[in-house]
Design an enzyme around this catalytic site. Structure first.
Site, short mmCIF file in Angstrom:
data_model
loop_
_atom_site.label_atom_id
_atom_site.label_comp_id
_atom_site.label_asym_id
_atom_site.label_seq_id
_atom_site.Cartn_x
_atom_site.Cartn_y
_atom_site.Cartn_z
N LYS A 242 45.96 67.52 -1.59
CA LYS A 242 47.25 67.60 -2.30
C LYS A 242 47.49 69.02 -2.77
O LYS A 242 46.86 69.49 -3.71
CB LYS A 242 47.27 66.68 -3.52
CG LYS A 242 48.68 66.60 -4.09
CD LYS A 242 48.72 66.14 -5.52
CE LYS A 242 48.81 67.24 -6.53
NZ LYS A 242 50.00 68.12 -6.43
N GLU B 62 37.05 74.57 -9.82
CA GLU B 62 37.29 76.01 -9.96
C GLU B 62 38.46 76.15 -10.93
O GLU B 62 39.58 75.78 -10.59
CB GLU B 62 37.65 76.63 -8.60
CG GLU B 62 36.58 76.50 -7.53
CD GLU B 62 35.32 77.25 -7.87
OE1 GLU B 62 35.39 78.24 -8.62
OE2 GLU B 62 34.25 76.84 -7.40
N CYS C 170 43.27 83.61 -10.93
CA CYS C 170 42.14 83.17 -11.75
C CYS C 170 41.21 84.33 -12.04
O CYS C 170 40.56 84.38 -13.08
CB CYS C 170 41.39 82.04 -11.06
SG CYS C 170 40.83 82.46 -9.41
N GLU D 37 43.64 82.44 -21.25
CA GLU D 37 44.23 82.85 -19.98
C GLU D 37 45.75 82.84 -20.11
O GLU D 37 46.34 81.83 -20.49
CB GLU D 37 43.80 81.85 -18.90
CG GLU D 37 44.30 82.21 -17.53
CD GLU D 37 43.85 81.19 -16.49
OE1 GLU D 37 44.14 79.99 -16.66
OE2 GLU D 37 43.22 81.61 -15.52
#
Ligand code: NAD
Length: 494
Positions: free
Chosen positions: A178, A252, A286, A384
């Site tokens: 997906k 991840e 990331c 982040e």
């Protein structure tokens, strides 16, 4: 490609609509025009795809093929990705807003991953023990884990699916994939290339839709393992659903990656890496080098140089090859960036550059943004942001730099710029992150494992480690010659 282009999902080798017949569309974040549309899958479509993947695994032929035959298919996929590189890159640009030269680089790197996984397929053998005694020979077999659910984000759509899928296929797994609802295009196109390369029906099934179907995939009984890349928050939900059902999970997740710049570094190289590190993919990365820690003795000059260089970075239409920062991929992401910039200012950091949207006729673009006077406890130093926003801190000793660098829940990557080999070695040992770069930043190689400590994830992708992630280990013990010992009558040892 005519715009908007209409796509279908791929289940059991066929291009299909969602069972309920619903569709959704994607608008280019740079151009404000609808560029693509897809079926909106629900749990029933996930069920259909998961069953197809299960059948393809249980009944073969894919898991039973000789590795060399799987390898040949993967090599053909790599060649087809290269053949279609221009179209794939353009699709990626239109859906994600990233600059075309970066999209072309991403497609080229994805092809490399398929090549490497093809080679790895032939090394996924196990181990033998011939040292356990005269009467025993043992084998340790690596068997494919089964059906893998793969859920991917929007920032590097083709690259990230290529960090998972070819490795799982190499060892004989089947999959249900997906992509993010914001950027499904290249993953759906990849499914077409897999068919063209000769992958049997049902081995890879692609469903399109929002996060709910990711959840249905994670919970589906036919799925043995979940491989997820995305935010830490959703990663936690995925891990917990997988844990409840005792499925293998590989995650991840996010990062708040520090670059430490020492006074003895090659400062021109460090400057370039700092600017590249934070603005590459508009910071929606990331591995973004979103925190820079500079030796206090050189901080004023280095920060001024970073600000000067940041002003030179071309922001704009991602289809223009000169562009280095394209559009912000979603309104939600832009809101997040704006919230963090407001928080940084309110907390007392100095907004030295940017801090606002660009006034463009279409799309959503954000100025390269630099904060100085950032303190370690501020949210812009710890969390982040996922945008072109750099937080600059200072340190007065390597110990202090490492302590600041490690003062976050994340641990994806970290780097140091220095000409002192001892400082480089100490930092490499003490920085808590899955990848450490010394006098370089953000390179990756298919051979090298990638993943994070702490809230940055679980498990590792790429390299030989990928075999371990996508296989189960089976021990087989063989009796050699007659079994001469008898439990009931032999004296108990000792
Ligand atoms: P996200 O977590 O919002 O979504 C990722 C994927 O999960 C999407 O396909 C989404 O539809 C799906 N999803 C949403 N809710 C779900 C649920 N409850 N169950 C299962 N699936 C669900 O992430 P994003 O905004 O698409 O991507 C940005 C994030 O990804 C950032 O945090 C970034 O750091 C991270 N990321 C990490 C890496 C890495 O390798 N460590 C690489 C790229 C991106």
């Amino acid at each position: 490609m005519t715009i908007p282009s209409h796509h279908r999902m791929v289940i059991d080798g066929e291009d299909v609509e969602a069972l309920a017949g619903d569709r959704f569309s994607r608008t280019s974040p740079a151009h404000d025009t609808v560029v693509t549309s897809y079926p909106r899958a629900d749990a029933d479509d996930v069920d259909r795809a998961a069953r197809a993947a299960r059948r393809a695994f249980d009944e073969g032929p894919w898991p039973k093929l000789a590795a060399v035959d799987r390898s040949r298919v993967l090599l053909r996929v790599a060649a087809l990705i290269r053949r279609d590189a221009a179209a794939l890159a353009r699709l990626e640009v239109l859906e994600s807003g990233k600059p075309i030269d970066q999209a072309l680089g991403e497609v080229a790197t994805a092809a490399e991953l398929w090549d490497y996984a093809a080679a790895l397929a032939r090394h996924a053998h196990g181990d033998a023990h011939n040292t356990l005694g005269e009467d025993v020979l043992a084998m340790v077999l690596r068997e494919p884990v089964g059906v893998v659910a793969m859920i991917t984000p929007w920032n590097f759509p083709l690259l990230i699916v290529s960090q998972k899928l070819p490795f799982a296929l190499a060892v004989g797994c089947t999959a249900i994939v997906k992509p993010s609802e914001l950027t499904p295009g290249t993953t759906v196109a990849l499914a077409g290339l897999l068919r063209e390369a000769g992958l049997p029906d049902g081995v890879v099934n692609v469903v399109t839709g929002a996060g709910g179907i990711g959840s249905a995939m994670t919970c589906h009984d036919a799925v043995d393992m979940v491989s997820f890349t995305g935010s830490t928050e959703v990663g936690r939900a995925v891990a917990s659903a997988a844990g409840q059902r005792l499925k293998k999970a590989e995650l991840e997740l996010g990062g708040k990656n520090p670059q430490i710049v020492c006074a003895d570094a090659d400062l021109d190289a460090a400057l370039d890496a700092v600017v590249f590190g934070v603005y590459f993919n508009a910071g929606e990365c990331c591995n973004s080098g979103s925190r820079v820690l500079v030796d206090r003795r050189i901080a004023a000059d280095f920060q001024a140089a970073v600000i000067r260089r940041s002003k030179e970075v071309p922001v704009g239409d991602p289809l223009d090859p000169a562009t280095r920062i394209g559009a912000i991929t979603s309104q939600e992401q832009l809101d997040t960036i704006e919230r963090y910039v407001a928080e940084g200012t309110a907390a007392g950091a100095s907004l030295a550059l940017g801090g606002s949207r660009l006034p463009t006729p279409t799309g959503r673009f954000y100025h390269p943004t630099v904060f100085t006077d950032v303190r370690r406890e501020m949210s812009i130093a710890r969390e982040e942001i996922f945008g072109p926003v750099l937080s600059m801190l200072t340190f007065s000793s390597l110990d202090e730099a490492v302590s600041i660098a490690n003062d976050t829940v994340y641990g994806l990557s970290a780097g140091i710029w220095t000409s002192d080999v001892n400082a480089a070695l100490t930092a490499s040992r003490t920085l808590r992150a899955g990848t450490i770069w010394v006098n370089r930043w953000m390179d990756g190689y298919p051979e090298l494992p990638f993943g994070g400590f702490g809230a940055s994830g679980l498990g590792r992708e790429l390299g030989r480690h990928a075999i371990g992630e996508f296989t189960e280990t089976k021990t087989v013990q063989l009796q050699v010659g007659p079994r001469t010992t008898r439990w009931l009558t032999d004296p108990v040892a000792g």
